[in-house]
Write a protein that holds these residues in place. Structure first.
Motif, mmCIF file in Angstrom:
data_model
loop_
_atom_site.group_PDB
_atom_site.id
_atom_site.type_symbol
_atom_site.label_atom_id
_atom_site.label_comp_id
_atom_site.label_asym_id
_atom_site.label_seq_id
_atom_site.Cartn_x
_atom_site.Cartn_y
_atom_site.Cartn_z
ATOM 1 N N ASN A 162 43.433 45.220 36.994
ATOM 2 C CA ASN A 162 44.347 46.368 37.053
ATOM 3 C C ASN A 162 44.438 46.935 38.467
ATOM 4 O OD1 ASN A 162 45.282 46.472 34.380
ATOM 5 N ND2 ASN A 162 43.402 47.481 33.697
ATOM 6 N N LYS A 163 43.335 46.924 39.205
ATOM 7 C CA LYS A 163 43.364 47.384 40.597
ATOM 8 C C LYS A 163 44.254 46.461 41.441
ATOM 9 C CE LYS A 163 38.851 49.681 40.736
ATOM 10 N NZ LYS A 163 37.478 49.675 41.316
ATOM 11 N N GLU A 217 43.319 40.285 28.220
ATOM 12 C CA GLU A 217 43.625 41.153 27.086
ATOM 13 C C GLU A 217 43.611 40.393 25.762
ATOM 14 O OE1 GLU A 217 46.345 44.657 29.113
ATOM 15 O OE2 GLU A 217 47.332 42.858 28.321
ATOM 16 N N LYS A 240 45.688 39.222 33.699
ATOM 17 C CA LYS A 240 45.521 40.386 32.827
ATOM 18 C C LYS A 240 45.845 40.039 31.381
ATOM 19 C CE LYS A 240 46.889 45.163 32.026
ATOM 20 N NZ LYS A 240 47.680 46.332 32.464
ATOM 21 N N THR A 276 39.264 45.740 34.660
ATOM 22 C CA THR A 276 39.327 46.847 35.617
ATOM 23 C C THR A 276 39.750 46.342 36.996
ATOM 24 O OG1 THR A 276 37.619 48.092 34.436
ATOM 25 C CG2 THR A 276 38.000 48.667 36.744
ATOM 26 N N ARG A 289 47.875 47.288 40.656
ATOM 27 C CA ARG A 289 48.375 48.539 41.239
ATOM 28 C C ARG A 289 48.887 48.312 42.657
ATOM 29 N NH1 ARG A 289 44.310 51.215 38.111
ATOM 30 N NH2 ARG A 289 42.735 51.047 39.750
#
Length: 234
Positions: free
Chosen positions: A203-204, A223, A219, A200, A207
């Motif tokens: 991902n921030k 994953e 990331k 989370t 962005r």
């Protein structure tokens, strides 16, 4: 009867083809440039290494300390200049710490001195000492955001991941547009084994900086980990 004196002498001009003339001109020009470079390097350029901004800053700071040995800011500037060179030689990190400790002795209340001394302690892996200096700086004042980042880094490097997450979350609240806050939160959650929260946060960060290679690698790494892995969060 012919008279030799009546003959007009014939003047024969030899012309040089254009291509040949250009070739000759180019050859002489090249020789001139090469010769000039050799002379310049031998007598001037070869004797001096091109100075960087850090080199100049270091020389100026050294001169200021020599002229003002009791001035805390002069020692602060010299310590900072040494820190810029710490990757080149470990001795520079030691010199930085010495100068900043001297600055702190002269002006212990100066926030700039406190902050840079803390950075020097982080560089020397003295994280607990750095934390002691940074905690009050992170609570108030001009260095609030910078102090939060450095304090979060010190906590992270010291293995205090919960504290690092708290401090980097505060930094994100102060200035939400800085992606590194979320990146370090992700790293801290990863260290604690909390893959979902790490993803989370990663991902921030993405962005805000979608193409940043380091974030993308983090990331991808997260994953690849199995979902619902061990959670070492305390």
């Amino acid at each position: 009867m012919s008279n030799a004196s009546n003959h007009t002498p014939i003047h024969i001009e030899k012309t040089i083809p254009l291509k040949k003339a250009l070739l000759i001109l180019g050859t002489f020009t090249g020789l001139f440039v090469v010769t000039g470079c050799i002379i310049g390097y031998s007598f001037f350029w070869g004797k001096y290494r091109q100075q960087s901004y850090g080199d100049i800053l270091l020389q100026v700071a050294q001169q200021r300390v020599k002229a003002n040995p009791k001035d805390a800011i002069s020692h602060l500037e010299l310590g900072y200049a040494y820190l810029l060179h710490k990757e080149e030689d470990k001795a520079f990190a030691d010199k930085a710490l010495k100068e900043l400790q001297q600055a702190y002795q002269l002006a212990p209340e100066n926030r700039q001195v406190q902050y840079n001394l803390a950075l020097s302690y982080i560089a020397g892996k003295q994280y607990n000492t750095a934390i002691d200096l940074l905690v009050p700086l992170a609570e108030e004042g001009f260095f609030n955001l910078d102090a939060h980042f450095s304090l979060g880094e010190a906590y992270y490097l010291n293995g205090q991941y919960n504290e690092a997450i708290t401090v980097f979350s505060e930094a994100a609240a102060i200035r939400p547009g800085i992606s590194d806050s979320y990146y370090y939160i992700a790293l801290s959650y990863e260290k604690m084994g909390n893959r979902e929260k790490a993803l989370t946060a990663a991902n921030k960060a993405l962005r805000l900086a979608p193409d940043y290679k380091v974030y993308l690698e983090l990331k991808a790494k997260l994953e690849e980990q199995p979902a619902g892995g061990e959670n070492r969060e305390t």
